[in-house]
Write a protein that holds these residues in place. Sequence first.
Motif, PDB file in Angstrom:
ATOM      1  N   THR A 189       0.648   5.229  -7.532  1.00 22.89           N
ATOM      2  CA  THR A 189      -0.447   6.104  -7.304  1.00 22.89           C
ATOM      3  C   THR A 189      -0.458   7.228  -8.222  1.00 22.89           C
ATOM      4  OG1 THR A 189       1.013   7.414  -6.091  1.00 22.89           O
ATOM      5  CG2 THR A 189      -0.042   5.799  -4.594  1.00 22.89           C
TER       6      THR A 189
ATOM      7  N   TYR B  64      -5.767   7.755  -7.164  1.00 24.70           N
ATOM      8  CA  TYR B  64      -5.818   6.392  -7.636  1.00 24.70           C
ATOM      9  C   TYR B  64      -4.604   5.670  -7.121  1.00 24.70           C
ATOM     10  CZ  TYR B  64      -5.140   2.494 -10.775  1.00 24.70           C
ATOM     11  OH  TYR B  64      -5.100   1.244 -11.530  1.00 24.70           O
ATOM     12  N   GLU B  65      -4.770   4.438  -6.602  1.00 29.66           N
ATOM     13  CA  GLU B  65      -3.813   3.697  -5.902  1.00 29.66           C
ATOM     14  C   GLU B  65      -4.054   2.243  -6.366  1.00 29.66           C
ATOM     15  OE1 GLU B  65      -2.399   1.991  -1.572  1.00 29.66           O
ATOM     16  OE2 GLU B  65      -2.925   3.970  -1.922  1.00 29.66           O
ATOM     17  N   ARG B  66      -3.050   1.456  -6.818  1.00 25.98           N
ATOM     18  CA  ARG B  66      -3.369  -0.174  -7.294  1.00 25.98           C
ATOM     19  C   ARG B  66      -2.091  -0.798  -7.107  1.00 25.98           C
ATOM     20  NH1 ARG B  66      -5.108  -2.790 -12.808  1.00 25.98           N
ATOM     21  NH2 ARG B  66      -4.720  -4.759 -12.068  1.00 25.98           N
ATOM     22  N   THR B  67      -2.241  -1.803  -6.566  1.00 23.10           N
ATOM     23  CA  THR B  67      -0.990  -2.881  -6.202  1.00 23.10           C
ATOM     24  C   THR B  67      -1.006  -3.879  -7.224  1.00 23.10           C
ATOM     25  OG1 THR B  67      -1.292  -2.579  -3.843  1.00 23.10           O
ATOM     26  CG2 THR B  67       0.134  -4.226  -4.440  1.00 23.10           C
ATOM     27  N   PHE B  68       0.326  -4.061  -7.827  1.00 26.25           N
ATOM     28  CA  PHE B  68       0.535  -5.133  -8.834  1.00 26.25           C
ATOM     29  C   PHE B  68       1.508  -6.050  -8.077  1.00 26.25           C
ATOM     30  CE2 PHE B  68      -0.622  -1.365 -11.237  1.00 26.25           C
ATOM     31  CZ  PHE B  68      -1.394  -1.900 -12.271  1.00 26.25           C
TER      32      PHE B  68
ATOM     33  N   VAL C 196       3.286  -0.680  -5.843  1.00 28.71           N
ATOM     34  CA  VAL C 196       1.980   0.256  -5.730  1.00 28.71           C
ATOM     35  C   VAL C 196       2.169   1.374  -6.483  1.00 28.71           C
ATOM     36  CG1 VAL C 196       2.692   1.240  -3.552  1.00 28.71           C
ATOM     37  CG2 VAL C 196       0.270   1.136  -4.068  1.00 28.71           C
TER      38      VAL C 196
ATOM     39  N   SER D 236      -8.136   2.855 -13.870  1.00 30.79           N
ATOM     40  CA  SER D 236      -8.349   1.181 -13.902  1.00 30.79           C
ATOM     41  C   SER D 236      -8.488   0.674 -15.066  1.00 30.79           C
ATOM     42  CB  SER D 236      -9.559   1.221 -12.969  1.00 30.79           C
ATOM     43  OG  SER D 236     -10.792   1.774 -13.305  1.00 30.79           O
TER      44      SER D 236
ATOM     45  N   THR E  90       0.879  -1.097   0.125  1.00 32.03           N
ATOM     46  CA  THR E  90      -0.033   0.150  -0.014  1.00 32.03           C
ATOM     47  C   THR E  90       0.845   1.422   0.059  1.00 32.03           C
ATOM     48  OG1 THR E  90      -0.060   0.385   2.376  1.00 32.03           O
ATOM     49  CG2 THR E  90      -1.796  -1.124   1.464  1.00 32.03           C
TER      50      THR E  90
ATOM     51  N   GLU F 253      -0.306  -4.306 -17.393  1.00 32.66           N
ATOM     52  CA  GLU F 253      -1.522  -3.929 -16.914  1.00 32.66           C
ATOM     53  C   GLU F 253      -1.760  -2.252 -17.105  1.00 32.66           C
ATOM     54  OE1 GLU F 253      -3.399  -5.895 -13.767  1.00 32.66           O
ATOM     55  OE2 GLU F 253      -2.233  -7.804 -14.188  1.00 32.66           O
ATOM     56  N   ALA F 254      -0.619  -1.749 -16.838  1.00 31.38           N
ATOM     57  CA  ALA F 254      -0.594  -0.217 -16.486  1.00 31.38           C
ATOM     58  C   ALA F 254      -0.023   0.673 -17.757  1.00 31.38           C
ATOM     59  CB  ALA F 254       0.032   0.059 -15.362  1.00 31.38           C
TER      60      ALA F 254
END
Length: 150
Positions: free
Chosen positions: A118, A130-134, A116, A98, A58, A143-144
Amino acid sequence: MTHLRTSIRRTAIFGAITAAAMTALAPAAVAAPERASTGETRLYAPNALVLTIAQGDTAATATPLRAVTLTCAPSPGGTHPSPKEACAELRAVDGEFSALRGDEERACIKIYDPLVVTAEGVWEGQRVQYERTFGNSCELGNEAGPVFAF
């Protein structure tokens, strides 16, 4: 107690990165007028983003690795290494982080080494957070796409 201090320190680091980058982007965060060849003034919705990649699960507990700025109007810029590609990708998904897609054909190993990402700032005049963990850097690339390729 040590864990709490570390967590507070990491949160402060992310806050400092974001504050410094947003200060640098402050002139781009207002509607930017541009004169067309006809002499009319054209306004653009503000676009100013701070993008980060950090090691961990995170953003609150992760160790920051890299941070860049990205502006897309009136023209792509910032410290992002490929602002034209990143802005084109964001426009293609209407700023929906997303919905970003990279090279989904590439096979990734199943080693868990979380990163992660952001994004904070303004996109087309709207606040973005926005926050996402790979699972690992390969999944991030798959994916990004070019937005988080720095």
